[in-house]
Design an enzyme around this catalytic site. Sequence first.
Site, PDB file in Angstrom:
ATOM      1  N   LYS A  11       7.150  -4.580  -7.297  1.00 12.06           N
ATOM      2  CA  LYS A  11       5.982  -5.150  -6.632  1.00 12.06           C
ATOM      3  C   LYS A  11       6.162  -6.637  -6.295  1.00 12.06           C
ATOM      4  CE  LYS A  11       2.617  -1.954  -8.637  1.00 12.06           C
ATOM      5  NZ  LYS A  11       1.388  -1.885  -9.458  1.00 12.06           N
ATOM      6  N   ARG A  87       8.379   6.660 -16.279  1.00 10.08           N
ATOM      7  CA  ARG A  87       7.080   6.211 -16.805  1.00 10.08           C
ATOM      8  C   ARG A  87       7.254   5.586 -18.190  1.00 10.08           C
ATOM      9  NH1 ARG A  87       3.295   5.482 -13.193  1.00 10.08           N
ATOM     10  NH2 ARG A  87       1.774   5.626 -14.845  1.00 10.08           N
ATOM     11  N   THR A  93       0.262   0.641 -17.765  1.00  8.82           N
ATOM     12  CA  THR A  93      -0.196  -0.161 -16.632  1.00  8.82           C
ATOM     13  C   THR A  93      -0.570  -1.571 -17.064  1.00  8.82           C
ATOM     14  OG1 THR A  93      -1.008   1.833 -15.532  1.00  8.82           O
ATOM     15  CG2 THR A  93      -1.898  -0.261 -14.762  1.00  8.82           C
ATOM     16  N   ARG A 104       7.251  -3.468 -17.985  1.00  3.27           N
ATOM     17  CA  ARG A 104       5.973  -4.173 -17.863  1.00  3.27           C
ATOM     18  C   ARG A 104       5.738  -5.125 -19.031  1.00  3.27           C
ATOM     19  NH1 ARG A 104       2.718   0.978 -15.427  1.00  3.27           N
ATOM     20  NH2 ARG A 104       3.052   0.509 -13.224  1.00  3.27           N
ATOM     21  N   ASN A 114       1.687  -6.129 -12.252  1.00  2.00           N
ATOM     22  CA  ASN A 114       2.425  -5.482 -13.345  1.00  2.00           C
ATOM     23  C   ASN A 114       3.850  -5.087 -12.957  1.00  2.00           C
ATOM     24  OD1 ASN A 114       1.973  -3.203 -11.808  1.00  2.00           O
ATOM     25  ND2 ASN A 114       0.682  -2.181 -13.309  1.00  2.00           N
ATOM     26  N   HIS A 117       5.714  -0.054  -9.755  1.00  2.00           N
ATOM     27  CA  HIS A 117       4.942   1.183  -9.580  1.00  2.00           C
ATOM     28  C   HIS A 117       5.892   2.336  -9.835  1.00  2.00           C
ATOM     29  CE1 HIS A 117       2.581   4.391  -7.661  1.00  2.00           C
ATOM     30  NE2 HIS A 117       3.743   4.786  -7.173  1.00  2.00           N
TER      31      HIS A 117
END
Length: 141
Positions: A11, A87, A93, A104, A114, A117
């Site tokens: 991101k 994940r 998140t 993260r 964060n 994605h």
Amino acid sequence: MALERTLSIIKPDAVERNLVGKILSRFEENGFQIVAMKMLRLNQAQAEGFYAEHQGKPFFDGLVEYMTSAPVVVSVLEKDNAVKDYRTLIGATDPQQAAEGTIRKDFAESRRRNSVHGSDSEESAVREIAYFFVESEICPR
């Protein structure tokens, strides 16, 4: 075990802080093959389309504004159980809830900023990959 693909987006916050190389290294160190990748700056229509399932939610406009604020790096990652393993690698998140050693926890600034994605299911992965890539752009190794 089944070979799967998942979509990753590095991101704007991570791109702006020059973390792309560190994050890509984490993917490879954890057994992911990078089979497609591109850097782009999402326009409003692209961001709204990608996050269409969140339209009408209170955070939607801010999310679109953030995702269009700077370039992103979109990639397709491949390995056995890619969706679940990715994940786990990226963490929760909210970086304050993320486990130690996750992307993260190590790099994210906030719940919105964060850093990454990841597709949340195999079905989402198929849809999200197709949003950014045509099959001929994906190079299995």
